[in-house]
Design a protein around this motif. Structure first.
Motif, PDB file in Angstrom:
ATOM      1  N   LEU A 124       0.834  -1.206   0.000  1.00 37.66           N
ATOM      2  CA  LEU A 124       0.000   0.000   0.000  1.00 37.66           C
ATOM      3  C   LEU A 124       0.871   1.260   0.000  1.00 37.66           C
ATOM      4  N   THR A 128       0.892   4.141  -2.825  1.00 40.23           N
ATOM      5  CA  THR A 128       0.627   5.519  -2.417  1.00 40.23           C
ATOM      6  C   THR A 128       1.762   6.433  -2.873  1.00 40.23           C
ATOM      7  N   GLU A 153      -6.273  -2.129   0.887  1.00 39.40           N
ATOM      8  CA  GLU A 153      -6.899  -1.735   2.141  1.00 39.40           C
ATOM      9  C   GLU A 153      -7.955  -2.762   2.560  1.00 39.40           C
TER      10      GLU A 153
ATOM     11  N   SER B 179     -13.357  10.398   1.447  1.00 38.40           N
ATOM     12  CA  SER B 179     -11.990   9.963   1.132  1.00 38.40           C
ATOM     13  C   SER B 179     -11.172  11.040   0.435  1.00 38.40           C
ATOM     14  N   GLU B 183      -7.979  13.045   2.167  1.00 43.22           N
ATOM     15  CA  GLU B 183      -6.675  13.031   1.531  1.00 43.22           C
ATOM     16  C   GLU B 183      -5.968  14.394   1.618  1.00 43.22           C
ATOM     17  N   ARG B 190       1.720  15.443   5.380  1.00 42.60           N
ATOM     18  CA  ARG B 190       2.885  14.979   4.636  1.00 42.60           C
ATOM     19  C   ARG B 190       3.790  16.158   4.260  1.00 42.60           C
ATOM     20  N   ARG B 207      -5.076   2.564   4.519  1.00 36.19           N
ATOM     21  CA  ARG B 207      -4.936   3.488   3.390  1.00 36.19           C
ATOM     22  C   ARG B 207      -4.279   4.795   3.849  1.00 36.19           C
ATOM     23  N   TRP B 211       0.539   6.522   3.854  1.00 36.88           N
ATOM     24  CA  TRP B 211       1.186   7.804   3.552  1.00 36.88           C
ATOM     25  C   TRP B 211       2.470   7.967   4.360  1.00 36.88           C
TER      26      TRP B 211
END
Lengths: 182, 239
Positions: A124, A128, A153, B179, B183, B190, B207, B211
């Motif tokens: 994942l 990403t 996921e 979602s 993000e 980030r 998910r 990151w």
């Protein structure tokens, strides 16, 4: 996914030669499924045999361009108009492995689950990262990578679910109560 | 030359209660977060991930072991020192937004700076900039109850990131956002980390954890696995 329909769809935009088709296919789909160029030419040969593409002009460098025939155009339209079959899931090694880990004695199932969870989260992370590295106009590619992200996921959620179920089961099936639930 | 970790946990343990009623929320956790590194912590409810974050932010003290922020052991700070650290060095994004209803968005964001002695006008300028970063510049004068849930969440994030925050701690920061909006929150986190802050992101969603540069898995208060460092600094190269 058939390479055939991918190539036919790209040829809707105009004639292209084999390597161009390979490059366009990969760029549009986030390079998630690389094609080898041999596969592209074999597919084009089959499409030509079936009358869905035909040879167009040859350019200065000798690249043979292919273009869509009316039959090819109808085939692409039929593809857009139909749903992708999801009925028969491919054999899932992970599900099989877990089922066996649970039933074969002496396997540390929680360790099997965690090893897989770490690996899937690592995958994942890679999706990403690739997605974040796409140029701003890479929406199509980013949606393809999103599909991989959501699938990974889902796998992690399923692993979490398996672990929670096992934990609950081991609490409720302590020796004293064993057999109380059938 | 050695890099001083932004955050370091050494055998951090947090136990609630004693004797047979003792609950071990965290047991001997070691964790190092370097500048420019985002570490995600994953685990089921009750695995200790939120406890880890409250210890990291000096909101709670370890029963044993040590927590260091930029090399400073938190156990050596008095209440005033801890409060100063929380205002200056640490940014929090918690599930509970804690926006003050009587203050506008920009006043909410400016508050930690003003508490830290920044002049009101300067604080306001910085706060407005932070709101623009979360695309809420036009809503700066609105009160929390005039904003949508997603907008309130972004105000809370602007408040967490305003000024120079060298350690950013986030507990399920995308909350109930859809979602795509969620993000943008991760993008902000980030980018702050890529600019040199250290970050810890607690989440149960893979998910979101993806990151991070590294993902640490907690179970029953213990680190059971981690994904290892990111393969390459391709982030910067890709921009």
């Amino acid at each position: 996914m058939s390479v055939k329909h991918g190539l036919l769809a790209l040829l809707c935009e105009g004639p292209r030669y084999g390597y161009e088709l390979k490059a366009a296919f990969e760029a549009r789909t986030g390079e998630a499924w690389p094609l080898n160029v041999g596969q592209v030419y074999t597919t084009l040969a089959r499409l030509e045999r079936d009358g869905q593409v035909e040879r167009d002009s040859e350019d200065a460098e000798g690249h043979v361009h292919y273009r869509l025939t009316d039959a090819g155009r109808r085939e692409v339209q039929a593809w857009w108009d139909s749903e992708v079959e999801r009925e028969a899931p491919p054999r899932d090694e992970l599900a099989i492995k877990l089922a066996l880990a649970l039933t074969v004695p002496g396997v540390d199932v929680v360790a099997v689950l965690q090893r897989q969870r770490t690996a899937t989260v690592r995958a994942l992370q890679a999706h990403t990262r690739r997605r974040r590295a796409l140029p701003p106009d890479g929406t199509a590619a980013s949606l393809v990578l999103d599909s991989l992200v959501f699938a990974a996921e889902a796998e992690v959620r399923w692993l979490d679910h398996c672990e929670a179920r096992l934990a609950r089961q081991s609490r409720t099936s302590s020796p004293a109560r064993n057999g109380a639930r059938a | 030359m050695t890099v001083v970790p932004v955050l370091e946990l050494r055998g951090a343990t947090r136990t609630h209660g004693t004797g047979e009623h003792a609950v071990h929320a965290l047991r001997g956790v070691d964790l190092v977060v370097l500048p420019g590194e985002l570490v995600a912590v994953m685990g089921a409810s009750g695995s200790g991930k939120s406890t880890l974050l409250t210890l990291a932010g000096g909101l709670d003290a370890a029963t044993s072991g040590e927590v260091l922020v930029e090399g400073v052991p938190l156990s050596g700070l008095d209440a005033g020192g801890l409060a100063q650290l929380r205002r200056r060095a640490v940014g929090y994004v918690f599930q509970d937004l804690n926006l003050l209803p009587a203050l506008t968005a920009v006043e909410n964001v400016a508050l930690p700076l003003e508490l830290d002695g920044v002049r009101a006008r300067d604080a306001r300028v910085l706060a407005l900039r932070a709101l623009e970063e979360v695309e809420l510049g036009s809503e700066a004068r609105r009160f929390p109850d005039q904003l949508s849930g997603g907008q309130q969440q972004r105000v809370a994030i602007a408040r967490a990131l305003v000024g120079v925050r060298r350690l950013v701690l986030a507990d399920e920061p995308t909350g109930a956002l859809d979602s795509v909006t969620g993000e943008t929150v991760l993008e902000l986190l980030r980018s702050r980390v890529d600019a040199g802050a250290g970050g810890v992101l607690v989440t149960h969603e893979a998910r979101h954890a993806a990151w991070a540069d590294r993902v640490v898995f907690l179970r029953d208060g213990v680190v059971v696995d981690e994904t290892g460092a990111a393969p390459a600094p391709s982030f910067e190269a890709a921009r």
